[in-house]
Design a protein around this motif. Structure first.
Motif, PDB file in Angstrom:
ATOM      1  N   LEU A   1       1.586  -0.011  -3.704  1.00  0.00           N
ATOM      2  CA  LEU A   1       2.492  -1.113  -4.009  1.00  0.00           C
ATOM      3  C   LEU A   1       2.009  -2.419  -3.404  1.00  0.00           C
ATOM      4  N   LYS A   2       2.280  -3.498  -4.138  1.00  0.00           N
ATOM      5  CA  LYS A   2       1.875  -4.843  -3.735  1.00  0.00           C
ATOM      6  C   LYS A   2       3.124  -5.721  -3.594  1.00  0.00           C
TER       7      LYS A   2
ATOM      8  N   GLY B   1       0.792  -1.218   0.000  1.00  0.00           N
ATOM      9  CA  GLY B   1       0.000   0.000   0.000  1.00  0.00           C
ATOM     10  C   GLY B   1       0.828   1.272   0.000  1.00  0.00           C
ATOM     11  N   GLY B   2       2.117   1.141   0.200  1.00  0.00           N
ATOM     12  CA  GLY B   2       2.992   2.303   0.249  1.00  0.00           C
ATOM     13  C   GLY B   2       3.420   2.781  -1.126  1.00  0.00           C
TER      14      GLY B   2
ATOM     15  N   THR C   1      11.493  -3.671  -2.672  1.00  0.00           N
ATOM     16  CA  THR C   1      10.940  -4.774  -1.897  1.00  0.00           C
ATOM     17  C   THR C   1       9.680  -4.292  -1.201  1.00  0.00           C
ATOM     18  N   VAL C   2       8.576  -4.989  -1.454  1.00  0.00           N
ATOM     19  CA  VAL C   2       7.301  -4.649  -0.827  1.00  0.00           C
ATOM     20  C   VAL C   2       6.947  -5.777   0.132  1.00  0.00           C
TER      21      VAL C   2
ATOM     22  N   ARG D   1      -1.700   2.722 -11.022  1.00  0.00           N
ATOM     23  CA  ARG D   1      -0.874   2.737  -9.807  1.00  0.00           C
ATOM     24  C   ARG D   1       0.473   3.406 -10.029  1.00  0.00           C
ATOM     25  N   PHE D   2       1.062   3.225 -11.182  1.00  0.00           N
ATOM     26  CA  PHE D   2       2.379   3.777 -11.493  1.00  0.00           C
ATOM     27  C   PHE D   2       2.236   4.923 -12.483  1.00  0.00           C
TER      28      PHE D   2
END
Length: 123
Positions: free
Chosen positions: A86-87, A15-16, A120-121, A67-68
């Motif tokens: 982010l996922k 989610g960040g 890294t998510v 999203r991007f």
């Protein structure tokens, strides 16, 4: 030939957001178009987004649409990738690349590549 330095990667919770940067040296981006790719462990390098340098027209993979956001700063010779929502499946090494065709998500159409930055998510 142009050389690229990516930055902005790191560790973020689901989610960040993160913003990646790709700065060029050696020569300007023009007449190239720029793209972002990513490669997760054990997987093929895949297309994420591209931008037409002349007018900023973007092109996205379906997996990141909404999203991007890809943008560029002509004066700074830099392309950005703003990544929101982010996922965990976005975890990968992200690479910027330059090529002469637009729009294209094919790796073979990109001639110059950066060294990559890790995203890294994870919670």
């Amino acid at each position: 030939q142009p050389q690229f330095v990516e930055s902005g990667g790191g560790v973020v919770q689901p989610g960040g957001s993160l913003r990646l940067s790709c700065a060029a040296s050696g020569r300007t981006f023009s007449p190239y178009h720029m793209g972002w790719f990513r490669q997760a462990p054990g997987k093929e390098r895949e297309f994420v987004a591209a931008i037409r340098w002349s007018d900023g027209t973007p092109y996205y993979a379906d997996s990141v649409k909404g999203r991007f956001t890809i943008t560029r700063d002509n004066a700074k010779n830099t392309v950005y990738l703003q990544m929101n929502s982010l996922k965990p499946e976005d975890t990968a090494v992200y690479y910027c690349a330059a090529g002469g065709r637009f729009p294209t998500g094919s790796r073979e159409d990109y001639n110059y590549w950066g060294q990559g930055t890790q995203v890294t998510v994870s919670s």
